[in-house]
Scaffold this motif. Structure first.
Motif, PDB file in Angstrom:
ATOM      1  N   THR A   3       0.688  -1.292  -0.051  1.00 38.83           N
ATOM      2  CA  THR A   3       0.114   0.045  -0.076  1.00 38.83           C
ATOM      3  C   THR A   3       0.779   1.195   0.082  1.00 38.83           C
ATOM      4  OG1 THR A   3      -1.769  -1.124   1.217  1.00 38.83           O
ATOM      5  CG2 THR A   3      -1.829   1.180   1.381  1.00 38.83           C
ATOM      6  N   HIS A   4       0.667   2.075  -0.917  1.00 35.24           N
ATOM      7  CA  HIS A   4       1.289   3.550  -1.096  1.00 35.24           C
ATOM      8  C   HIS A   4       0.628   4.669  -0.971  1.00 35.24           C
ATOM      9  CE1 HIS A   4       4.292   0.647  -2.965  1.00 35.24           C
ATOM     10  NE2 HIS A   4       3.204   0.136  -3.546  1.00 35.24           N
ATOM     11  N   LEU A   5       1.320   5.585  -0.141  1.00 36.60           N
ATOM     12  CA  LEU A   5       0.330   6.973  -0.405  1.00 36.60           C
ATOM     13  C   LEU A   5       1.079   7.970  -1.112  1.00 36.60           C
ATOM     14  CD1 LEU A   5      -1.474   8.702   2.907  1.00 36.60           C
ATOM     15  CD2 LEU A   5      -0.415  10.007   0.969  1.00 36.60           C
ATOM     16  N   VAL A   6       0.386   8.350  -2.294  1.00 35.86           N
ATOM     17  CA  VAL A   6       1.157   9.398  -3.013  1.00 35.86           C
ATOM     18  C   VAL A   6       0.574  10.825  -2.927  1.00 35.86           C
ATOM     19  CG1 VAL A   6       2.017   9.599  -5.402  1.00 35.86           C
ATOM     20  CG2 VAL A   6       1.541   7.176  -4.505  1.00 35.86           C
ATOM     21  N   THR A   7       1.301  11.723  -2.973  1.00 39.42           N
ATOM     22  CA  THR A   7       0.769  13.119  -2.895  1.00 39.42           C
ATOM     23  C   THR A   7       1.251  13.574  -4.288  1.00 39.42           C
ATOM     24  OG1 THR A   7       2.699  14.339  -2.163  1.00 39.42           O
ATOM     25  CG2 THR A   7       1.589  13.343  -0.482  1.00 39.42           C
ATOM     26  N   GLY A   8       0.242  14.549  -4.757  1.00 38.95           N
ATOM     27  CA  GLY A   8       0.830  15.030  -6.209  1.00 38.95           C
ATOM     28  C   GLY A   8       0.146  14.185  -7.286  1.00 38.95           C
ATOM     29  N   SER A  76       4.882   2.660   1.609  1.00 40.57           N
ATOM     30  CA  SER A  76       5.711   3.794   1.185  1.00 40.57           C
ATOM     31  C   SER A  76       4.762   5.139   1.275  1.00 40.57           C
ATOM     32  CB  SER A  76       6.196   3.537  -0.109  1.00 40.57           C
ATOM     33  OG  SER A  76       5.294   3.602  -1.004  1.00 40.57           O
ATOM     34  N   LEU A  77       5.518   6.174   1.620  1.00 39.76           N
ATOM     35  CA  LEU A  77       5.033   7.357   1.530  1.00 39.76           C
ATOM     36  C   LEU A  77       5.675   7.863   0.281  1.00 39.76           C
ATOM     37  CD1 LEU A  77       3.386   9.912   2.272  1.00 39.76           C
ATOM     38  CD2 LEU A  77       4.823  10.212   4.277  1.00 39.76           C
ATOM     39  N   ILE A  78       5.063   8.615  -0.938  1.00 35.86           N
ATOM     40  CA  ILE A  78       5.648   9.053  -1.825  1.00 35.86           C
ATOM     41  C   ILE A  78       5.273  10.823  -1.945  1.00 35.86           C
ATOM     42  CG2 ILE A  78       6.115   8.828  -4.226  1.00 35.86           C
ATOM     43  CD1 ILE A  78       5.365   6.044  -4.094  1.00 35.86           C
ATOM     44  N   HIS A  79       6.288  11.636  -1.520  1.00 33.00           N
ATOM     45  CA  HIS A  79       5.956  12.826  -1.638  1.00 33.00           C
ATOM     46  C   HIS A  79       6.204  13.223  -3.067  1.00 33.00           C
ATOM     47  CE1 HIS A  79       5.451  13.376   2.706  1.00 33.00           C
ATOM     48  NE2 HIS A  79       6.334  12.624   2.909  1.00 33.00           N
ATOM     49  N   VAL A  80       5.350  13.964  -4.030  1.00 37.29           N
ATOM     50  CA  VAL A  80       5.361  14.296  -5.322  1.00 37.29           C
ATOM     51  C   VAL A  80       5.093  15.694  -5.252  1.00 37.29           C
ATOM     52  CG1 VAL A  80       5.362  13.889  -7.615  1.00 37.29           C
ATOM     53  CG2 VAL A  80       5.429  11.917  -6.031  1.00 37.29           C
ATOM     54  N   ALA A  81       3.986  16.134  -4.528  1.00 38.39           N
ATOM     55  CA  ALA A  81       3.122  17.401  -4.461  1.00 38.39           C
ATOM     56  C   ALA A  81       4.243  18.663  -4.504  1.00 38.39           C
ATOM     57  CB  ALA A  81       2.103  17.407  -3.680  1.00 38.39           C
ATOM     58  N   GLY A  82       4.056  19.629  -5.243  1.00 40.54           N
ATOM     59  CA  GLY A  82       4.799  20.823  -4.931  1.00 40.54           C
ATOM     60  C   GLY A  82       4.128  21.799  -5.610  1.00 40.54           C
ATOM     61  N   VAL A  83       4.430  23.115  -5.450  1.00 39.68           N
ATOM     62  CA  VAL A  83       4.209  24.366  -6.086  1.00 39.68           C
ATOM     63  C   VAL A  83       5.260  25.242  -6.352  1.00 39.68           C
ATOM     64  CG1 VAL A  83       1.865  24.452  -5.201  1.00 39.68           C
ATOM     65  CG2 VAL A  83       3.643  25.401  -3.870  1.00 39.68           C
ATOM     66  N   VAL A  84       5.326  26.270  -7.234  1.00 37.92           N
ATOM     67  CA  VAL A  84       6.419  26.718  -7.487  1.00 37.92           C
ATOM     68  C   VAL A  84       5.936  28.438  -8.101  1.00 37.92           C
ATOM     69  CG1 VAL A  84       6.628  26.191 -10.006  1.00 37.92           C
ATOM     70  CG2 VAL A  84       8.483  27.328  -8.896  1.00 37.92           C
ATOM     71  N   ASP A  85       6.483  29.506  -7.553  1.00 34.60           N
ATOM     72  CA  ASP A  85       6.410  30.761  -7.895  1.00 34.60           C
ATOM     73  C   ASP A  85       7.561  31.688  -7.819  1.00 34.60           C
ATOM     74  OD1 ASP A  85       3.321  31.721  -8.447  1.00 34.60           O
ATOM     75  OD2 ASP A  85       3.181  30.593  -6.426  1.00 34.60           O
TER      76      ASP A  85
END
Length: 229
Positions: A3-8, A76-85
């Motif tokens: 089981t994987h938790l994915v952001t973004g 697994s915890l997979i951090h993909v989310a992001g913002v850019v300015d």
């Protein structure tokens, strides 16, 4: 089955990672900022379930999670989310600093904190999809690069702290990748966008899965990926 938790996972690299995991038969939980976005994401990723929590409001994540069932197991915890300015330090207002630090750094730190108990049980992996900006800061990139340099520090500290619990931590630093975020960056830079010049999300996803699928006695700590050309 893992089981994987994915952001973004709504677009770009995160969406490709979630889809690849689902296609191979794993369970995927996606993080959505609100209930409407959760419905959209689970509709586009058949088989995925959603957890609602807004990384832009790290202080409310604990409250949001208290109102819904959390996965009993996370491998697994997979951090993909992001913002850019983008913008020079002389012109960038506090609101844009705060948003990027929240979504790119404080949110991932709080999400990780809240999920560490289940990650410890599974002796799972935490993967931070960082950026080349997490290694080098250029003019106009101060706030984004600061958030990503901080994310590198978070990963390094977490790796040292959680070794005794068997939680493995990886930082991945992709170069410019052909995603909707990259298109937005080009708009901010005032440059024409040509996706063919950059790494595909699929290539970065393959890198993430490589780190994810190592045997439990091995871990990639830091991995940089750049366009071949």
């Amino acid at each position: 089955m893992s089981t994987h938790l994915v952001t973004g996972a709504g677009s770009g690299i995160g969406e490709v990672v979630a889809r690849r995991l689902l296609e191979r038969g794993d369970d995927v939980v996606v993080l959505a900022r609100d209930a409407g976005r959760a419905r959209e994401m689970t509709a586009s990723l058949p088989g995925a379930t959603a957890l609602v929590g807004d990384l832009a409001q790290p202080g409310r994540l604990s409250w949001a999670f208290s109102k819904q069932p959390l996965p009993e197991r996370i491998d697994s915890l997979i951090h993909v989310a992001g913002v850019v300015d983008l913008g020079p330090v002389a012109e960038l207002p506090p609101s844009l600093w705060e948003q990027q630090l929240a979504v790119n750094l404080v949110g991932p730190a709080e999400l990780t904190r809240l999920l560490l108990p289940v990650l410890r049980v599974s002796r799972g992996r935490v993967i931070f999809v960082n950026s080349g900006a997490g290694l080098h800061a250029h003019a106009g990139w101060a706030a984004y690069a600061a958030s990503k340099h901080g994310l590198r520090a978070l990963a390094d500290a977490l790796r040292a702290e959680e070794a005794e619990h068997g939680v493995l931590v990886t930082s991945i630093y992709p170069g410019r990748t052909a995603t909707p975020m990259q298109e937005r960056v080009h708009q901010q830079e005032g440059r024409e966008y040509d996706a063919a010049r950059y790494i595909t999300p699929e290539s970065v996803a393959t890198t993430i899965l490589t780190a994810l699928d190592l045997p439990p006695d091995a871990a990639l700590t830091d991995l940089t990926v750049r366009p071949a050309g």
